[in-house]
Design a protein around this motif. Structure first.
Motif, PDB file in Angstrom:
ATOM      1  N   LYS A  29       0.832  -1.195   0.000  1.00 44.69           N
ATOM      2  CA  LYS A  29       0.000   0.000   0.000  1.00 44.69           C
ATOM      3  C   LYS A  29       0.865   1.243   0.000  1.00 44.69           C
ATOM      4  O   LYS A  29       2.009   1.208   0.451  1.00 44.69           O
ATOM      5  CB  LYS A  29      -0.894   0.045   1.247  1.00 44.69           C
ATOM      6  N   VAL A  30       0.307   2.324  -0.479  1.00 38.97           N
ATOM      7  CA  VAL A  30       0.941   3.628  -0.346  1.00 38.97           C
ATOM      8  C   VAL A  30       0.370   4.266   0.916  1.00 38.97           C
ATOM      9  O   VAL A  30      -0.843   4.300   1.120  1.00 38.97           O
ATOM     10  CB  VAL A  30       0.670   4.524  -1.572  1.00 38.97           C
ATOM     11  N   ILE A  31       1.249   4.751   1.771  1.00 34.66           N
ATOM     12  CA  ILE A  31       0.867   5.332   3.048  1.00 34.66           C
ATOM     13  C   ILE A  31       1.132   6.839   2.986  1.00 34.66           C
ATOM     14  O   ILE A  31       2.119   7.271   2.397  1.00 34.66           O
ATOM     15  CB  ILE A  31       1.685   4.719   4.204  1.00 34.66           C
ATOM     16  N   ALA A  32       0.274   7.609   3.618  1.00 33.31           N
ATOM     17  CA  ALA A  32       0.469   9.053   3.714  1.00 33.31           C
ATOM     18  C   ALA A  32       0.455   9.446   5.182  1.00 33.31           C
ATOM     19  O   ALA A  32      -0.319   8.907   5.972  1.00 33.31           O
ATOM     20  CB  ALA A  32      -0.628   9.789   2.963  1.00 33.31           C
ATOM     21  N   ARG A  33       1.312  10.372   5.535  1.00 34.26           N
ATOM     22  CA  ARG A  33       1.321  10.894   6.901  1.00 34.26           C
ATOM     23  C   ARG A  33       1.744  12.356   6.861  1.00 34.26           C
ATOM     24  O   ARG A  33       2.361  12.805   5.903  1.00 34.26           O
ATOM     25  CB  ARG A  33       2.241  10.091   7.811  1.00 34.26           C
ATOM     26  N   ARG A  34       1.400  13.069   7.889  1.00 42.13           N
ATOM     27  CA  ARG A  34       1.792  14.463   7.972  1.00 42.13           C
ATOM     28  C   ARG A  34       3.301  14.588   8.093  1.00 42.13           C
ATOM     29  O   ARG A  34       3.943  13.799   8.788  1.00 42.13           O
ATOM     30  CB  ARG A  34       1.151  15.110   9.193  1.00 42.13           C
ATOM     31  N   LEU A  35       3.869  15.556   7.436  1.00 41.63           N
ATOM     32  CA  LEU A  35       5.296  15.824   7.544  1.00 41.63           C
ATOM     33  C   LEU A  35       5.572  16.345   8.950  1.00 41.63           C
ATOM     34  O   LEU A  35       4.974  17.337   9.374  1.00 41.63           O
ATOM     35  CB  LEU A  35       5.714  16.853   6.496  1.00 41.63           C
ATOM     36  N   PRO A  36       6.434  15.679   9.697  1.00 40.83           N
ATOM     37  CA  PRO A  36       6.665  16.123  11.072  1.00 40.83           C
ATOM     38  C   PRO A  36       7.403  17.463  11.113  1.00 40.83           C
ATOM     39  O   PRO A  36       8.275  17.722  10.290  1.00 40.83           O
ATOM     40  CB  PRO A  36       7.523  14.999  11.669  1.00 40.83           C
ATOM     41  N   GLU A  37       7.006  18.282  12.053  1.00 39.81           N
ATOM     42  CA  GLU A  37       7.684  19.555  12.260  1.00 39.81           C
ATOM     43  C   GLU A  37       8.594  19.394  13.463  1.00 39.81           C
ATOM     44  O   GLU A  37       8.121  19.238  14.591  1.00 39.81           O
ATOM     45  CB  GLU A  37       6.662  20.657  12.506  1.00 39.81           C
ATOM     46  N   THR A  38       9.870  19.407  13.232  1.00 39.79           N
ATOM     47  CA  THR A  38      10.816  19.212  14.326  1.00 39.79           C
ATOM     48  C   THR A  38      11.664  20.456  14.515  1.00 39.79           C
ATOM     49  O   THR A  38      11.991  21.151  13.559  1.00 39.79           O
ATOM     50  CB  THR A  38      11.744  18.023  14.056  1.00 39.79           C
ATOM     51  N   LYS A  39      11.987  20.696  15.753  1.00 36.94           N
ATOM     52  CA  LYS A  39      12.886  21.795  16.085  1.00 36.94           C
ATOM     53  C   LYS A  39      14.239  21.180  16.423  1.00 36.94           C
ATOM     54  O   LYS A  39      14.306  20.207  17.182  1.00 36.94           O
ATOM     55  CB  LYS A  39      12.358  22.571  17.289  1.00 36.94           C
ATOM     56  N   PRO A  40      15.301  21.701  15.862  1.00 39.48           N
ATOM     57  CA  PRO A  40      16.619  21.109  16.154  1.00 39.48           C
ATOM     58  C   PRO A  40      17.014  21.329  17.617  1.00 39.48           C
ATOM     59  O   PRO A  40      16.820  22.403  18.166  1.00 39.48           O
ATOM     60  CB  PRO A  40      17.562  21.846  15.210  1.00 39.48           C
ATOM     61  N   HIS A  41      17.522  20.273  18.230  1.00 35.81           N
ATOM     62  CA  HIS A  41      18.082  20.361  19.573  1.00 35.81           C
ATOM     63  C   HIS A  41      19.245  19.397  19.664  1.00 35.81           C
ATOM     64  O   HIS A  41      19.524  18.646  18.733  1.00 35.81           O
ATOM     65  CB  HIS A  41      17.025  20.115  20.661  1.00 35.81           C
ATOM     66  N   LYS A  42      19.936  19.395  20.770  1.00 31.58           N
ATOM     67  CA  LYS A  42      21.199  18.656  20.849  1.00 31.58           C
ATOM     68  C   LYS A  42      21.012  17.145  20.725  1.00 31.58           C
ATOM     69  O   LYS A  42      21.893  16.466  20.241  1.00 31.58           O
ATOM     70  CB  LYS A  42      21.980  19.019  22.105  1.00 31.58           C
ATOM     71  N   GLN A  43      19.867  16.592  21.136  1.00 36.10           N
ATOM     72  CA  GLN A  43      19.638  15.159  20.966  1.00 36.10           C
ATOM     73  C   GLN A  43      19.519  14.809  19.484  1.00 36.10           C
ATOM     74  O   GLN A  43      19.978  13.756  19.061  1.00 36.10           O
ATOM     75  CB  GLN A  43      18.378  14.714  21.715  1.00 36.10           C
ATOM     76  N   ASN A  44      18.892  15.681  18.694  1.00 34.07           N
ATOM     77  CA  ASN A  44      18.814  15.454  17.253  1.00 34.07           C
ATOM     78  C   ASN A  44      20.201  15.419  16.640  1.00 34.07           C
ATOM     79  O   ASN A  44      20.491  14.591  15.777  1.00 34.07           O
ATOM     80  CB  ASN A  44      18.002  16.554  16.561  1.00 34.07           C
ATOM     81  N   LEU A  45      21.045  16.357  17.071  1.00 32.29           N
ATOM     82  CA  LEU A  45      22.404  16.419  16.528  1.00 32.29           C
ATOM     83  C   LEU A  45      23.200  15.173  16.908  1.00 32.29           C
ATOM     84  O   LEU A  45      23.955  14.637  16.095  1.00 32.29           O
ATOM     85  CB  LEU A  45      23.114  17.681  17.019  1.00 32.29           C
ATOM     86  N   ALA A  46      23.030  14.698  18.137  1.00 35.55           N
ATOM     87  CA  ALA A  46      23.738  13.492  18.573  1.00 35.55           C
ATOM     88  C   ALA A  46      23.260  12.270  17.792  1.00 35.55           C
ATOM     89  O   ALA A  46      24.082  11.456  17.342  1.00 35.55           O
ATOM     90  CB  ALA A  46      23.543  13.277  20.072  1.00 35.55           C
ATOM     91  N   LEU A  47      21.948  12.143  17.611  1.00 30.82           N
ATOM     92  CA  LEU A  47      21.406  11.020  16.852  1.00 30.82           C
ATOM     93  C   LEU A  47      21.860  11.070  15.393  1.00 30.82           C
ATOM     94  O   LEU A  47      22.176  10.040  14.805  1.00 30.82           O
ATOM     95  CB  LEU A  47      19.884  10.999  16.942  1.00 30.82           C
ATOM     96  N   ALA A  48      21.919  12.265  14.831  1.00 33.00           N
ATOM     97  CA  ALA A  48      22.392  12.417  13.452  1.00 33.00           C
ATOM     98  C   ALA A  48      23.861  11.999  13.337  1.00 33.00           C
ATOM     99  O   ALA A  48      24.248  11.326  12.373  1.00 33.00           O
ATOM    100  CB  ALA A  48      22.211  13.855  12.986  1.00 33.00           C
ATOM    101  N   ALA A  49      24.672  12.361  14.322  1.00 30.99           N
ATOM    102  CA  ALA A  49      26.090  11.980  14.304  1.00 30.99           C
ATOM    103  C   ALA A  49      26.245  10.464  14.423  1.00 30.99           C
ATOM    104  O   ALA A  49      27.080   9.855  13.733  1.00 30.99           O
ATOM    105  CB  ALA A  49      26.834  12.683  15.441  1.00 30.99           C
ATOM    106  N   ILE A  50      25.439   9.842  15.277  1.00 31.16           N
ATOM    107  CA  ILE A  50      25.481   8.383  15.429  1.00 31.16           C
ATOM    108  C   ILE A  50      25.058   7.718  14.121  1.00 31.16           C
ATOM    109  O   ILE A  50      25.701   6.772  13.657  1.00 31.16           O
ATOM    110  CB  ILE A  50      24.581   7.931  16.601  1.00 31.16           C
ATOM    111  N   SER A  51      23.996   8.204  13.517  1.00 29.56           N
ATOM    112  CA  SER A  51      23.514   7.626  12.259  1.00 29.56           C
ATOM    113  C   SER A  51      24.562   7.729  11.157  1.00 29.56           C
ATOM    114  O   SER A  51      24.777   6.779  10.402  1.00 29.56           O
ATOM    115  CB  SER A  51      22.229   8.320  11.812  1.00 29.56           C
ATOM    116  N   ARG A  52      25.207   8.884  11.052  1.00 29.80           N
ATOM    117  CA  ARG A  52      26.268   9.053  10.042  1.00 29.80           C
ATOM    118  C   ARG A  52      27.418   8.081  10.291  1.00 29.80           C
ATOM    119  O   ARG A  52      27.938   7.463   9.363  1.00 29.80           O
ATOM    120  CB  ARG A  52      26.791  10.491  10.043  1.00 29.80           C
ATOM    121  N   ASN A  53      27.796   7.926  11.556  1.00 23.12           N
ATOM    122  CA  ASN A  53      28.910   7.042  11.879  1.00 23.12           C
ATOM    123  C   ASN A  53      28.559   5.579  11.612  1.00 23.12           C
ATOM    124  O   ASN A  53      29.382   4.829  11.094  1.00 23.12           O
ATOM    125  CB  ASN A  53      29.343   7.224  13.331  1.00 23.12           C
TER     126      ASN A  53
END
Length: 147
Positions: A29-53
């Motif tokens: 199936k094709v699924i649709a969902r609302r685009l999440p609105e996120t505000k950058p904070h330090k946990q996002n940056l840490a998770l992004a660094a872990i994901s890149r690594n």
């Protein structure tokens, strides 16, 4: 929300007007969902660094195949709690975060050489199950290909 198309479009993915569309192979199936609105904070940056690594670890195709087999077997055997495990990457992330918790490894700086030098249990699916990083399934002993 399930999406229905009037024209014969079977698989569409992308963003439009604040909605994300994606095709789920498992549900067909094709699924649709609302685009999440996120505000950058330090946990996002840490998770992004872990994901890149973790992406830099560049796991082998054989290891990836073992994780795919594990994922399918886990979904078949695991019951209700396993139904949220859709892909090998979900299992890989769960495995790596469990490794970080039990072996006090920094996922932002973890390297492939470090994994092999210290023989960390994430080196194969079999060792990860035996170390308790992921749940055991029948036949996990055959999933011994290295990262």
């Amino acid at each position: 929300m399930e999406v229905q198309f009037k024209n014969l479009l079977h698989a569409y993915s992308g963003k439009c007007d604040g909605i994300v569309y994606y095709y789920n192979r498992r549900l067909n199936k094709v699924i649709a969902r609302r685009l999440p609105e996120t505000k950058p904070h330090k946990q996002n940056l840490a998770l992004a660094a872990i994901s890149r690594n973790l992406k830099k670890l560049n796991v082998s195709d054989a290891y990836r195949a073992d994780l795919k087999i594990y994922t399918e077997m886990y979904r078949l055997e695991g019951g209700a709690q396993a139904q949220n495990t859709y892909s090998w990457s979900n299992v890989f992330l769960k495995l790596m975060f469990a490794l970080a918790k039990t072996h006090e490894v920094d996922l932002q700086s973890l390297t492939r050489d470090q994994i092999y030098a210290e023989m960390l249990p994430c080196i194969s699916v079999k060792l990860a199950v035996e170390a308790g990083l992921i749940a055991p399934i029948s036949g996990y002993e055959n999933l011994s290909r290295l990262m």
